[in-house]
Design an enzyme around this catalytic site. Structure first.
Site, PDB file in Angstrom:
ATOM      1  N   GLU A 199       0.904  -1.111   0.103  1.00 43.57           N
ATOM      2  CA  GLU A 199      -0.074  -0.067  -0.004  1.00 43.57           C
ATOM      3  C   GLU A 199       0.965   1.371   0.024  1.00 43.57           C
ATOM      4  O   GLU A 199       0.645   2.199   0.968  1.00 43.57           O
ATOM      5  CB  GLU A 199      -0.859  -0.075   1.150  1.00 43.57           C
ATOM      6  CG  GLU A 199      -1.949  -1.044   1.197  1.00 43.57           C
ATOM      7  CD  GLU A 199      -3.051  -1.157   2.100  1.00 43.57           C
ATOM      8  OE1 GLU A 199      -2.912  -0.440   3.175  1.00 43.57           O
ATOM      9  OE2 GLU A 199      -4.086  -1.541   2.014  1.00 43.57           O
ATOM     10  N   GLU A 390      -5.642  -8.349  -1.154  1.00 45.03           N
ATOM     11  CA  GLU A 390      -6.251  -8.291   0.053  1.00 45.03           C
ATOM     12  C   GLU A 390      -7.714  -7.864  -0.136  1.00 45.03           C
ATOM     13  O   GLU A 390      -8.048  -6.825  -0.988  1.00 45.03           O
ATOM     14  CB  GLU A 390      -5.608  -7.104   0.839  1.00 45.03           C
ATOM     15  CG  GLU A 390      -4.464  -7.195   1.541  1.00 45.03           C
ATOM     16  CD  GLU A 390      -3.897  -6.319   2.317  1.00 45.03           C
ATOM     17  OE1 GLU A 390      -4.925  -5.455   3.009  1.00 45.03           O
ATOM     18  OE2 GLU A 390      -2.557  -6.101   2.356  1.00 45.03           O
TER      19      GLU A 390
HETATM   20  C1  BG6 Z   1      -4.557  -2.999   4.801  1.00 36.85           C
HETATM   21  C2  BG6 Z   1      -3.282  -3.496   5.050  1.00 36.85           C
HETATM   22  O1  BG6 Z   1      -4.468  -1.570   4.837  1.00 36.85           O
HETATM   23  O2  BG6 Z   1      -5.676  -3.531   5.443  1.00 36.85           O
HETATM   24  C3  BG6 Z   1      -3.346  -4.824   6.253  1.00 36.85           C
HETATM   25  O3  BG6 Z   1      -2.202  -3.663   4.384  1.00 36.85           O
HETATM   26  C4  BG6 Z   1      -4.415  -4.444   7.078  1.00 36.85           C
HETATM   27  O4  BG6 Z   1      -2.126  -4.637   6.940  1.00 36.85           O
HETATM   28  C5  BG6 Z   1      -5.888  -4.447   6.436  1.00 36.85           C
HETATM   29  O5  BG6 Z   1      -4.336  -5.627   8.180  1.00 36.85           O
HETATM   30  C6  BG6 Z   1      -6.809  -4.662   7.094  1.00 36.85           C
HETATM   31  O6  BG6 Z   1      -6.910  -3.396   8.015  1.00 36.85           O
HETATM   32  P1  BG6 Z   1      -7.086  -3.532   9.625  1.00 36.85           P
HETATM   33  O7  BG6 Z   1      -6.926  -2.139  10.167  1.00 36.85           O
HETATM   34  O8  BG6 Z   1      -8.479  -4.010   9.742  1.00 36.85           O
HETATM   35  O9  BG6 Z   1      -6.253  -4.633  10.033  1.00 36.85           O
END
Ligand code: BG6
Length: 491
Positions: A199, A390
């Protein structure tokens, strides 16, 4: 066609800082995330620093830059969840066996910079750290799981933050180059798919969080300068990866922001275009096309940014074009030229609330169609292969008396998003894989909580660090197993 391509990479994603732990029981050094406490749904994670005059300060994570002359410190008695995380360091064989049972084709993981270079400035990597990732790759091979390795998932060694101010300093590029080259050389026979920085655009998103704080101008300057250093380091890494092994495929990784105009007013649509330039394309264009986009100058001027560049920088960016586009996708938001609107949450983005969408317990909009738009927009702009690395739903799970965990909400969220990927495949987009976020529960990046869970595999650990670390399959485990086995036919 209406089918996923053969050899589609079904996977799940993690980061070292959110799963590995092992601080104190291995030789790894502390990284930035280890210095932040656990927050809650409504209160931020806190960072502690000691100033040059010896006074201490605690402030919400990312709410300010590390003040000049200050150092990150630990405060006795506070809980720092990433130091132990879910202890993948000691459980990796058990966890990878479960990934094998799930039938994963690809496992996205990151290497912890401070495990290989505990302080960040050592000349040689730590052998124990090197050996650990060899063992992880060997284990993945046993189950025919392809690793997809993120070289940096914000695991900056604290040693470098405290000594040179981290990415504010151009010297960070040299340290990163040494680390990245070590990784690429060491694991050249084990890994084909690499991502440089996770990111990479999210620093820009944080600028939204601090609107009205009074130091926006200084923050914009440091944010764009840090990003410039990382873009150069990313370009060096792509070049090195191609030199070390011609088979290497390297991607960018963008926190992809889909924005809708809040109203049909032409000003709202222009705002949408400018928001996409600022949040997505500024960083992505530079990594994919190898040069800053035409609107970069406008952005710098609007924020009074004076970027410090060296003579060769533009040439180096041109030599580091990525081979594929990877991105995270969780939610969408709306934008408007008006000042007054109801703010929504989201993964770093803070747009206007969309009255047509449902929101998760953490206030993130759930919008599967946005993923189809994202894939079409990205592919339309760049025409290089894409992968979703993701996507997932953070939710509270309940363990029933018999030990089962029913998570239909997660299945529903993922099912709809996978359908959207399939639609994009049918639109003609070249998508070669999909990774859900957090196949195994991990520490939440933003809130530091454990109870914001994303996994198919539950880990017995609570928000205060109590628990047996026992792994349990949720209903979504069997569901995703079927999805993979049927190559996305049985959803
Ligand atoms: C992304 C990141 O921004 O979102 C991850 O690359 C992160 O590391 C994921 O875990 C979800 O966000 P969060 O804050 O719910 O864990």
């Amino acid at each position: 066609m209406d089918k996923f391509p053969e050899n589609f990479l079904w996977g799940t994603a993690t980061s070292a800082m959110q799963i590995e732990g092992g601080y104190g029981s291995s030789r790894r050094g502390l990284n930035f995330n280890d210095m932040n406490t656990a927050g809650t749904r409504t209160s931020a994670r806190m960072t502690s620093v000691v100033h040059a005059d010896g006074t201490y300060e605690q402030y919400p994570m990312f709410s300010k830059d590390l003040p000049a002359g200050s150092k990150l410190v630990s405060i006795d008695g506070l809980y720092y969840p990433n130091r132990e995380a879910i202890d993948f360091y000691h459980h990796y064989k058990e966890d990878i066996a479960l990934f094998g049972e799930l039938g994963l084709k690809v496992f996205r993981m990151s290497i912890m910079w401070s495990r290989l270079f505990p302080n960040g400035d050592e000349e040689r990597p730590d052998e124990e750290g090197i050996a650990f990732y060899h063992s992880v790759f060997d284990e993945l091979k046993k189950y025919d799981i392809e690793p997809l390795v993120t070289i940096w998932h914000s695991e900056d060694p604290v040693g470098l933050i405290n000594s040179i101010g981290g990415w504010n300093s151009r010297k960070m590029i040299e340290h990163f180059d040494r680390y990245a080259r070590t990784v690429l050389e060491e694991y050249k026979d084990d890994v084909r798919y690499w991502l440089t920085f996770n990111e990479l655009n999210n620093g820009i998103m944080f600028l939204d969080w601090i609107k009205g704080s009074g130091d926006e101008k200084e923050r914009a300057q440091t944010t764009f300068q840090q990003l410039h250093h990382k873009l150069i380091a990313s370009a060096h890494t792509v070049k090195a990866a191609h030199e070390i092994n011609k088979e290497n495929k390297v991607g960018c990784m963008i926190a992809y922001a889909v924005n809708y105009p809040l109203t049909p007013a032409p000003e709202d649509n222009m705002k949408r275009i400018e928001t996409a330039e600022w949040l997505n394309w500024y960083t992505a264009d530079t990594q994919v096309k190898g040069r800053y986009p035409y609107f970069a100058e406008k952005i710098w001027n609007e924020h009074s940014v004076r970027l410090q560049m060296e003579e060769n920088d533009l040439c180096e960016l041109a030599q580091g074009k990525v081979d594929f586009f990877s991105f995270s996708y969780y939610s969408t938001s709306c934008v408007t030229a008006k000042e007054d609107y109801e703010v929504s949450g989201g993964n770093f983005t803070m747009g206007a609330k969309n009255p047509y969408l449902q929101y998760s317990e953490w206030g993130w909009a759930m919008d599967p169609s946005g993923l189809r738009y994202a894939l079409n927009e990205i592919y339309g702009r760049y025409e290089i292969p894409c992968i979703v690395v993701e996507n997932g739903l953070g939710a509270v799970d309940r363990i029933e008396e018999d030990g089962t965990i029913h998570d239909p909400y997660r299945i529903e969220y993922l099912r709809e998003h996978i359908k959207a990927v399939k639609d994009a495949v049918n639109d003609g987009v070249d998508v070669f894989g999909y990774c859900s976020w957090g196949g195994i529960d991990e520490i939440s990046a933003a809130s530091g909580q454990m109870n914001k869970r994303y996994g198919f595999i539950h880990v017995d650990l609570d928000d205060e660090g109590n628990g047996s670390l026992k792994r349990r399959k949720k209903d979504s485990f069997d569901w995703y197993k079927k999805v993979i086995a049927s190559n996305g036919e049985e959803l």
